[in-house]
Design a protein around this motif. Structure first.
Motif, PDB file in Angstrom:
ATOM      1  N   MET A   1      52.062  38.240  35.970  1.00  0.00           N
ATOM      2  CA  MET A   1      51.995  36.846  35.520  1.00  0.00           C
ATOM      3  C   MET A   1      50.599  36.296  35.801  1.00  0.00           C
ATOM      4  O   MET A   1      50.133  36.300  36.938  1.00  0.00           O
ATOM      5  CB  MET A   1      53.039  35.997  36.262  1.00  0.00           C
ATOM      6  N   SER A   2      49.908  35.839  34.776  1.00  0.00           N
ATOM      7  CA  SER A   2      48.564  35.279  34.936  1.00  0.00           C
ATOM      8  C   SER A   2      48.639  33.761  34.996  1.00  0.00           C
ATOM      9  O   SER A   2      49.172  33.121  34.105  1.00  0.00           O
ATOM     10  CB  SER A   2      47.670  35.712  33.769  1.00  0.00           C
ATOM     11  N   ILE A   3      48.125  33.175  36.092  1.00  0.00           N
ATOM     12  CA  ILE A   3      48.155  31.724  36.282  1.00  0.00           C
ATOM     13  C   ILE A   3      46.829  31.130  35.839  1.00  0.00           C
ATOM     14  O   ILE A   3      45.766  31.520  36.311  1.00  0.00           O
ATOM     15  CB  ILE A   3      48.386  31.367  37.770  1.00  0.00           C
ATOM     16  N   GLN A   4      46.869  30.188  34.912  1.00  0.00           N
ATOM     17  CA  GLN A   4      45.673  29.454  34.487  1.00  0.00           C
ATOM     18  C   GLN A   4      46.061  27.983  34.347  1.00  0.00           C
ATOM     19  O   GLN A   4      47.073  27.672  33.725  1.00  0.00           O
ATOM     20  CB  GLN A   4      45.136  29.981  33.150  1.00  0.00           C
ATOM     21  N   GLU A  37      39.721  32.312  50.504  1.00  0.00           N
ATOM     22  CA  GLU A  37      38.922  32.789  49.363  1.00  0.00           C
ATOM     23  C   GLU A  37      39.598  32.498  48.040  1.00  0.00           C
ATOM     24  O   GLU A  37      38.940  32.160  47.058  1.00  0.00           O
ATOM     25  CB  GLU A  37      38.648  34.290  49.480  1.00  0.00           C
ATOM     26  N   ALA A  38      40.905  32.598  47.986  1.00  0.00           N
ATOM     27  CA  ALA A  38      41.618  32.268  46.752  1.00  0.00           C
ATOM     28  C   ALA A  38      41.449  30.794  46.414  1.00  0.00           C
ATOM     29  O   ALA A  38      41.436  30.419  45.234  1.00  0.00           O
ATOM     30  CB  ALA A  38      43.098  32.616  46.885  1.00  0.00           C
ATOM     31  N   HIS A 178      41.046  36.861  39.324  1.00  0.00           N
ATOM     32  CA  HIS A 178      41.978  37.789  39.953  1.00  0.00           C
ATOM     33  C   HIS A 178      43.404  37.232  39.887  1.00  0.00           C
ATOM     34  O   HIS A 178      43.658  36.107  40.319  1.00  0.00           O
ATOM     35  CB  HIS A 178      41.578  38.024  41.408  1.00  0.00           C
ATOM     36  N   GLU A 179      44.295  38.030  39.358  1.00  0.00           N
ATOM     37  CA  GLU A 179      45.682  37.583  39.176  1.00  0.00           C
ATOM     38  C   GLU A 179      46.309  37.149  40.496  1.00  0.00           C
ATOM     39  O   GLU A 179      47.014  36.139  40.561  1.00  0.00           O
ATOM     40  CB  GLU A 179      46.517  38.696  38.548  1.00  0.00           C
ATOM     41  N   ASP A 285      40.844  47.791  44.894  1.00  0.00           N
ATOM     42  CA  ASP A 285      41.883  48.259  43.967  1.00  0.00           C
ATOM     43  C   ASP A 285      41.564  47.837  42.533  1.00  0.00           C
ATOM     44  O   ASP A 285      41.744  48.616  41.586  1.00  0.00           O
ATOM     45  CB  ASP A 285      43.250  47.708  44.378  1.00  0.00           C
ATOM     46  N   GLU A 286      41.083  46.600  42.360  1.00  0.00           N
ATOM     47  CA  GLU A 286      40.741  46.117  41.020  1.00  0.00           C
ATOM     48  C   GLU A 286      39.556  46.885  40.444  1.00  0.00           C
ATOM     49  O   GLU A 286      39.535  47.195  39.249  1.00  0.00           O
ATOM     50  CB  GLU A 286      40.455  44.615  41.064  1.00  0.00           C
TER      51      GLU A 286
END
Length: 304
Positions: A1-4, A37-38, A178-179, A285-286
């Motif tokens: 799920m991508s949050i924007q 950081e997020a 970043h998702e 990982d990304e």
């Protein structure tokens, strides 16, 4: 799920902040101590670096975050150039009282009646900027609410004869790279409810809790976590709280909301969603996934 989530008023706020940065001496960036950081807006970093402005990073809600993780983040930020980081709760007057002196140390050439220190308070929605502003001025000058993006206009106020505060609306950025950052922002309640599905956000939180804070789940809800997956955690919350639909099935939606609220209020305990180490693993990982995808695309082109 991508949050924007980037409402129109945020774009206007970004333009206004860019204009005001020229006449600002220092940026006070308010971060969520549970996801530093997020919750760090790269647009803010870009604006202040362009103008070469020092930054006081306030890790707010430190009383809700894992103390060990917070100490690691403070060390991480304090190694950066022109940055001072401090962990506090903007709801505690004694904590907030430390802020003016920290700002003066970062900009010692300002802070007089002739040259007042001009400080711009910035950060993402619902991170505590208005609470900080009100605490510094010791009166209610900014709206405070539990929903993101309460503040929508910029305001300029005098802390004293030598210090000026510029409060800015909460700003996210047009594309969250970043998702997992988008998911953490949603867990922290920095994203409007119209941009997310609570059950998915709660499952993301449950996964982190299983990995790092399983004893807190047992202490709060009374169930054993061994053998559970994230969905199982939410189902157990529903069972323990007696959340049932008319047909007898568990009320997954209500349980998801309860889990999120218990995290946000601190009822679950002191929890951090990321550490410098977990952040580095996520980025690694990304990078590995991107490299693998690039190789796969290259091989497909060669076959054609």
């Amino acid at each position: 799920m991508s949050i924007q989530w980037f409402p129109g008023h945020m774009n206007a706020a970004r333009k206004k902040a860019a204009e005001s940065m020229e006449k600002t001496d220092l940026v006070i960036e308010v971060l969520d101590a549970r996801l530093p950081e997020a919750s760090r807006n790269p647009m803010i970093e870009g604006l202040r670096r362009q103008r070469q402005r020092p930054c006081l990073k306030i890790l707010n809600k430190a009383d809700l975050a894992d103390p060990a993780a917070t100490q690691a983040w403070l060390a991480y930020y304090n190694r950066q150039k022109d940055v001072q980081a401090v962990a506090l709760s903007c709801k505690k007057p004694a904590d907030v009282a430390k802020v003016p002196s920290l700002c003066l140390k970062l900009a010692p050439h300002r802070g007089t009646a002739l040259k007042p220190l001009r400080m711009m308070i910035m950060g993402i929605p619902n991170v505590g900027k208005s609470t900080l502003m009100n605490a510094l001025l010791k009166k209610r000058v900014a709206a405070v609410g539990d929903e993101p993006a309460v503040t929508k206009t910029q305001q300029r106020l005098y802390l004293n004869n030598n210090m000026v505060l510029i409060d800015t609306p909460g700003m996210l950025w047009p594309k969250i790279e970043h998702e997992s950052d988008g998911m953490m922002l949603a867990v922290g309640h920095a994203v409007g409810v119209n941009a997310l599905v609570e059950e998915e956000i709660a499952a993301f939180l449950a996964d982190i809790l299983l990995q790092r804070y399983a004893p807190l789940l047992k202490a709060r809800y009374g169930f054993v976590t061994e053998g559970l997956d994230p969905v199982g955690v939410i189902e157990e919350v529903a069972k323990r709280r007696g959340y049932r639909l008319k047909g007898g099935d568990v009320d997954f939606e209500k349980a998801a909301h309860t889990l999120l609220q218990d995290f946000r209020s601190g009822a679950l305990g002191r929890i951090s969603l990321e550490t410098p180490q977990s952040r580095e693993r996520m980025l690694a990982d990304e990078r590995a996934r991107a490299q693998a995808e690039a190789i796969e695309e290259s091989e497909e082109e060669d076959e054609q």
